[in-house]
Design a protein around this motif. Structure first.
Motif, mmCIF file in Angstrom:
data_model
loop_
_atom_site.group_PDB
_atom_site.id
_atom_site.type_symbol
_atom_site.label_atom_id
_atom_site.label_comp_id
_atom_site.label_asym_id
_atom_site.label_seq_id
_atom_site.Cartn_x
_atom_site.Cartn_y
_atom_site.Cartn_z
ATOM 1 N N PRO A 1 -2.148 -6.087 -2.070
ATOM 2 C CA PRO A 1 -2.817 -5.588 -0.871
ATOM 3 C C PRO A 1 -3.631 -6.633 -0.104
ATOM 4 N N TYR B 1 0.856 -1.187 0.000
ATOM 5 C CA TYR B 1 0.000 0.000 0.000
ATOM 6 C C TYR B 1 0.890 1.233 0.000
ATOM 7 N N SER C 1 -4.248 -4.079 5.547
ATOM 8 C CA SER C 1 -4.871 -2.769 5.502
ATOM 9 C C SER C 1 -3.881 -1.763 6.068
ATOM 10 N N LYS D 1 -3.990 1.090 -3.084
ATOM 11 C CA LYS D 1 -3.484 -0.273 -3.115
ATOM 12 C C LYS D 1 -2.257 -0.362 -4.018
#
Lengths: 119, 110
Positions: free
Chosen positions: A61, A47, A65, A57
């Motif tokens: 990804p 990311y 997160s 992204k």
């Protein structure tokens, strides 16, 4: 000198745990990045963020997160760690690209890395 | 799709034996070509940026050059402390991102 600090050098976690990797930079850089590095595969972008609360992204990804609540801090979150996420994780930061006569000024500066083992 | 290929994957040199590392790139609208050094267990350390064909930059025993398709990292009279993995990366038009090669692992033997 640019300083990018990753919170842990080594981390051992169990499968299914939620894992937080933290990165802080002290140069007021707009862009921040998370990569993972595996033998034979090189650096792969997970990311990146070009501003507070903004994220994009990268190439891989899935299973990750990120969070960027402050300009200097970029966090990578493994929602439920799995053994295939065992890797070296690298954070980087750079200035917002500036173009001077067609030349881009966006050197990325890296932290020391976090070696994560998921058992 | 942008691509960066480095060769060889590994290189062993005797101390003082000069050589070159190659980085071939296919990038739409090259905006910058970057070289990094990475020591085992550490993050990459920035060495050089090259912007246009014909450009050269030097630092101690290292010299980086750029053509329209390749970049070379020349190592003159290397020492054991030059042992590391050298990474090449390219930035294309309109992108925040760098595309990295897989690196060349250099070992300099005393």
């Amino acid at each position: 000198d640019v300083k990018v600090t990753q919170s842990s050098r080594y981390l051992v976690k169990r499968t299914g745990e939620k894992v937080f990797l933290e990165c802080v930079q002290d140069m007021d850089h707009e862009n921040m990045f998370w990569y993972r590095q595996d033998p034979g595969l090189g650096l792969r972008l997970i990311y990146f963020s070009y501003d507070v609360k903004m994220k994009e992204k990268g190439d891989i990804p899935e299973g990750y997160s990120v969070s960027r609540e402050k300009k200097e801090r970029f966090s990578l979150i493994l929602e439920s760690a799995s053994t295939n996420q065992t890797s070296m994780y690298l954070c980087a930061s750079s200035l917002y690209p500036t173009y001077d006569r067609g030349l881009v000024k966006n050197i990325q500066y890296f932290g020391a890395g976090t070696r994560l083992s998921v058992l | 799709e942008d691509q960066v290929t480095q060769s060889p994957e590994a290189l062993r040199l005797q101390e003082g034996e000069s050589s070159s590392l190659n980085c071939s790139y296919t990038v739409s609208g090259l905006r910058g070509l970057f070289w990094y050094r990475q020591d085992p267990g550490k993050g990459p350390e920035f060495l050089f940026t090259l912007y246009s064909a014909g450009e050269e930059k030097e630092k101690e025993r290292l010299k980086a050059t750029l053509t329209k398709k390749e970049s070379f990292l020349h190592i003159t009279a290397p020492k054991p402390e030059d042992s590391a993995t050298y990474l090449c990366a390219a930035s294309g038009a309109g992108s925040y991102q760098l595309t990295f090669g897989k690196g060349t692992k250099l070992s300099v033997i005393p």
